[in-house]
Design a protein around this motif. Structure first.
Motif, mmCIF file in Angstrom:
data_model
loop_
_atom_site.group_PDB
_atom_site.id
_atom_site.type_symbol
_atom_site.label_atom_id
_atom_site.label_comp_id
_atom_site.label_asym_id
_atom_site.label_seq_id
_atom_site.Cartn_x
_atom_site.Cartn_y
_atom_site.Cartn_z
ATOM 1 N N HIS A 110 0.767 -1.293 0.038
ATOM 2 C CA HIS A 110 0.000 -0.136 0.122
ATOM 3 C C HIS A 110 0.837 1.237 0.045
ATOM 4 O O HIS A 110 1.596 1.479 0.871
ATOM 5 C CB HIS A 110 -0.892 -0.063 1.208
ATOM 6 N N GLY A 111 0.715 2.377 -1.210
ATOM 7 C CA GLY A 111 1.425 3.258 -1.217
ATOM 8 C C GLY A 111 2.888 3.236 -1.292
ATOM 9 O O GLY A 111 3.560 3.978 -0.882
ATOM 10 N N VAL A 112 3.202 2.145 -1.861
ATOM 11 C CA VAL A 112 4.448 1.932 -2.071
ATOM 12 C C VAL A 112 5.015 2.037 -3.737
ATOM 13 O O VAL A 112 6.171 2.595 -3.964
ATOM 14 C CB VAL A 112 5.237 0.694 -1.870
ATOM 15 N N LEU A 113 4.075 1.450 -4.483
ATOM 16 C CA LEU A 113 4.532 1.441 -5.992
ATOM 17 C C LEU A 113 4.865 2.866 -6.700
ATOM 18 O O LEU A 113 5.588 2.939 -7.622
ATOM 19 C CB LEU A 113 3.107 0.602 -6.803
ATOM 20 N N MET A 114 4.216 4.035 -6.074
ATOM 21 C CA MET A 114 4.251 4.936 -6.404
ATOM 22 C C MET A 114 5.973 5.726 -6.456
ATOM 23 O O MET A 114 6.121 6.642 -7.232
ATOM 24 C CB MET A 114 3.231 5.945 -5.754
ATOM 25 N N TYR A 115 6.624 5.050 -5.554
ATOM 26 C CA TYR A 115 8.014 5.792 -5.381
ATOM 27 C C TYR A 115 9.081 4.850 -6.064
ATOM 28 O O TYR A 115 10.121 4.966 -6.094
ATOM 29 C CB TYR A 115 8.300 5.741 -4.039
ATOM 30 N N PHE A 116 8.542 4.052 -7.026
ATOM 31 C CA PHE A 116 9.295 3.222 -7.880
ATOM 32 C C PHE A 116 9.214 3.738 -9.413
ATOM 33 O O PHE A 116 8.208 3.836 -9.974
ATOM 34 C CB PHE A 116 9.102 1.825 -7.921
ATOM 35 N N LEU A 139 -2.206 -1.016 -3.225
ATOM 36 C CA LEU A 139 -2.793 0.682 -3.178
ATOM 37 C C LEU A 139 -1.818 1.681 -4.082
ATOM 38 O O LEU A 139 -0.897 1.676 -3.659
ATOM 39 C CB LEU A 139 -3.036 0.904 -1.795
ATOM 40 N N VAL A 140 -2.510 2.156 -4.972
ATOM 41 C CA VAL A 140 -1.578 3.053 -5.685
ATOM 42 C C VAL A 140 -2.122 4.360 -5.947
ATOM 43 O O VAL A 140 -3.358 4.643 -5.660
ATOM 44 C CB VAL A 140 -1.313 2.399 -7.229
ATOM 45 N N ARG A 141 -1.495 5.279 -6.343
ATOM 46 C CA ARG A 141 -2.132 6.613 -6.631
ATOM 47 C C ARG A 141 -2.646 6.662 -8.015
ATOM 48 O O ARG A 141 -2.091 5.904 -9.099
ATOM 49 C CB ARG A 141 -0.684 7.621 -6.870
ATOM 50 N N ASN A 142 -3.637 7.050 -8.104
ATOM 51 C CA ASN A 142 -4.664 7.021 -9.414
ATOM 52 C C ASN A 142 -4.194 7.791 -10.656
ATOM 53 O O ASN A 142 -4.591 8.985 -10.449
ATOM 54 C CB ASN A 142 -6.238 7.125 -8.822
ATOM 55 N N GLY A 143 -3.587 7.318 -11.554
ATOM 56 C CA GLY A 143 -3.123 8.199 -12.738
ATOM 57 C C GLY A 143 -4.308 8.552 -13.531
ATOM 58 O O GLY A 143 -4.457 9.794 -14.218
ATOM 59 N N ASP A 144 -5.478 8.056 -13.576
ATOM 60 C CA ASP A 144 -6.714 8.253 -14.130
ATOM 61 C C ASP A 144 -7.326 9.458 -13.556
ATOM 62 O O ASP A 144 -8.107 10.298 -14.318
ATOM 63 C CB ASP A 144 -7.639 7.161 -14.473
ATOM 64 N N GLY A 145 -7.140 9.735 -12.396
ATOM 65 C CA GLY A 145 -7.713 10.842 -11.625
ATOM 66 C C GLY A 145 -6.765 12.029 -11.222
ATOM 67 O O GLY A 145 -6.991 12.779 -10.618
ATOM 68 N N LEU A 146 -5.608 11.812 -11.842
ATOM 69 C CA LEU A 146 -4.527 12.925 -11.336
ATOM 70 C C LEU A 146 -4.659 14.319 -11.635
ATOM 71 O O LEU A 146 -4.426 15.279 -11.045
ATOM 72 C CB LEU A 146 -3.261 12.552 -12.355
ATOM 73 N N ALA A 147 -5.666 14.508 -12.417
ATOM 74 C CA ALA A 147 -6.101 15.877 -12.793
ATOM 75 C C ALA A 147 -7.144 16.513 -12.193
ATOM 76 O O ALA A 147 -7.214 17.795 -11.859
ATOM 77 C CB ALA A 147 -6.594 16.088 -14.265
ATOM 78 N N MET A 148 -7.672 15.694 -10.927
ATOM 79 C CA MET A 148 -8.726 16.154 -10.078
ATOM 80 C C MET A 148 -8.115 17.056 -9.179
ATOM 81 O O MET A 148 -8.938 18.029 -8.841
ATOM 82 C CB MET A 148 -9.345 15.050 -9.690
ATOM 83 N N ARG A 149 -7.055 16.795 -8.441
ATOM 84 C CA ARG A 149 -6.768 17.921 -7.465
ATOM 85 C C ARG A 149 -6.443 18.995 -7.845
ATOM 86 O O ARG A 149 -6.761 20.229 -7.364
ATOM 87 C CB ARG A 149 -5.597 16.986 -6.587
ATOM 88 N N ASN A 170 3.823 14.981 -4.338
ATOM 89 C CA ASN A 170 2.890 14.566 -3.122
ATOM 90 C C ASN A 170 2.957 15.657 -2.002
ATOM 91 O O ASN A 170 3.715 16.587 -1.768
ATOM 92 C CB ASN A 170 2.935 13.263 -3.052
ATOM 93 N N ARG A 171 2.019 15.497 -1.042
ATOM 94 C CA ARG A 171 1.968 16.228 0.105
ATOM 95 C C ARG A 171 3.064 16.136 1.223
ATOM 96 O O ARG A 171 3.085 17.159 1.987
ATOM 97 C CB ARG A 171 0.639 16.086 0.850
ATOM 98 N N ILE A 172 3.816 15.254 0.996
ATOM 99 C CA ILE A 172 4.898 15.063 1.904
ATOM 100 C C ILE A 172 6.270 15.645 1.107
ATOM 101 O O ILE A 172 7.364 15.580 1.485
ATOM 102 C CB ILE A 172 5.442 13.829 2.388
ATOM 103 N N GLY A 173 6.048 16.212 -0.167
ATOM 104 C CA GLY A 173 7.096 16.773 -0.779
ATOM 105 C C GLY A 173 8.106 16.040 -1.742
ATOM 106 O O GLY A 173 9.123 16.494 -2.008
ATOM 107 N N VAL A 174 7.349 14.823 -1.897
ATOM 108 C CA VAL A 174 8.164 13.914 -2.922
ATOM 109 C C VAL A 174 7.841 13.785 -4.146
ATOM 110 O O VAL A 174 6.505 13.808 -4.321
ATOM 111 C CB VAL A 174 8.278 12.522 -2.020
ATOM 112 N N THR A 175 8.366 13.495 -5.148
ATOM 113 C CA THR A 175 8.179 13.488 -6.553
ATOM 114 C C THR A 175 7.634 11.928 -6.616
ATOM 115 O O THR A 175 8.679 11.217 -6.461
ATOM 116 C CB THR A 175 9.065 14.128 -7.748
ATOM 117 N N ALA A 176 6.540 11.778 -7.112
ATOM 118 C CA ALA A 176 6.192 10.238 -6.818
ATOM 119 C C ALA A 176 5.614 9.822 -8.422
ATOM 120 O O ALA A 176 5.466 10.815 -9.402
ATOM 121 C CB ALA A 176 5.214 9.757 -6.406
ATOM 122 N N ARG A 177 4.974 8.743 -8.465
ATOM 123 C CA ARG A 177 4.527 8.365 -10.070
ATOM 124 C C ARG A 177 3.043 7.623 -9.570
ATOM 125 O O ARG A 177 2.886 7.013 -8.888
ATOM 126 C CB ARG A 177 5.372 7.245 -10.597
#
Length: 250
Positions: A110-116, A139-149, A170-177
């Motif tokens: 959960h919340g790991v794949l986005m950092y690779f 559990l991943v960051r949703n690329g299909d909804g990335l424009a919503m925020r 992201n909100r902790i200041g890290v560039t993720a995928r």
């Protein structure tokens, strides 16, 4: 893995509204898909251990893997008498050398794949330690909804970029995928895994400030989030996507 070094900022968000919604929704969605009997569970990137501890409280035998000693200390502080929890401090990339093939009935990531940058080696490792007939919860960051925020925040340039990109800050200041559902489903199939069910997480509450207090009507909020997370078209634009995967038949 780019999360390293951001543990303190991550800890600041624990127990906040956005964290509570995420953890409660994932817990409910998992409960719909796990066996009733006790399982061998591996939590990859367990962090502070919210899900690992909840699984252990239900009688499962849990192994929690995380690279951060700081976060594993939090997890270990929450272990109660009778819980069967083992912690392992190591990088997620080492799954193949640390654990036997097919050694776990349930694998959480959960919340790991986005950092690779390249998710395939980790997906291969997750598939490798999953037992036949097992369950992978991803559990991943949703690329299909990335424009919503950015769109809902009035950041039109950011929203336009997000339609075509999968990188975000992201909100902790890290560039993720972020991962798009269709592409991730194809990647999983390449590792012998098929998506059985999928959900959205944080459809309505993603824009809450990091320090937003827990509202008095939390139960109603969670009920609305749970309904949206399993209903089209809402789940498709959630901040996070929760996939329940199993080894492909045959």
């Amino acid at each position: 893995m780019r999360f390293s070094g951001a543990e303190s900022r991550w800890r600041e968000g624990l127990g906040t509204l956005r964290d509570v919604v995420r953890q409660e929704l994932v817990t409910r969605q998992l409960a719909e898909n796990l066996p009733a009997t006790a399982c061998r569970v591996l939590d990859v990137g367990s962090g502070q251990g919210t899900q690992a501890l909840r699984m252990a409280a239900r009688g499962h035998q849990v192994t929690a893997l995380d690279a951060s000693r700081e976060l594993l200390d939090l997890l270990e502080a929450g272990i109660q008498p009778g819980m069967r929890v083992r912690t392992v401090q190591a990088d997620a990339e080492r799954l193949g050398e640390l654990f036997e093939p097919g050694g776990f009935d349930v694998v959480l990531c959960h919340g790991v794949l986005m950092y690779f940058d390249d998710p395939d080696p980790l997906l291969a490792g997750l598939a490798g330690v999953l037992a036949p007939g097992g369950v992978l919860s991803l559990l991943v960051r949703n690329g299909d909804g990335l424009a919503m925020r950015p769109g809902l925040q009035g950041d039109w340039a950011g929203a336009l970029r997000a339609f075509d990109e999968t990188r975000y800050r992201n909100r902790i200041g890290v560039t993720a995928r972020a991962d798009r559902l269709g592409e991730l489903t194809r990647r999983l199939a390449g590792h012998g895994l098929e998506v059985g069910r999928w959900y959205g997480v944080r459809v309505f509450s993603d824009l809450a400030p990091r320090d937003a207090p827990i509202p008095a009507d939390l139960d109603a909020l969670l009920a609305a989030e749970e309904r949206a997370g399993s209903t089209d078209p809402y789940r498709a634009v959630a901040a996070l996507t929760h996939l329940i995967c199993r080894p492909a038949a045959g």
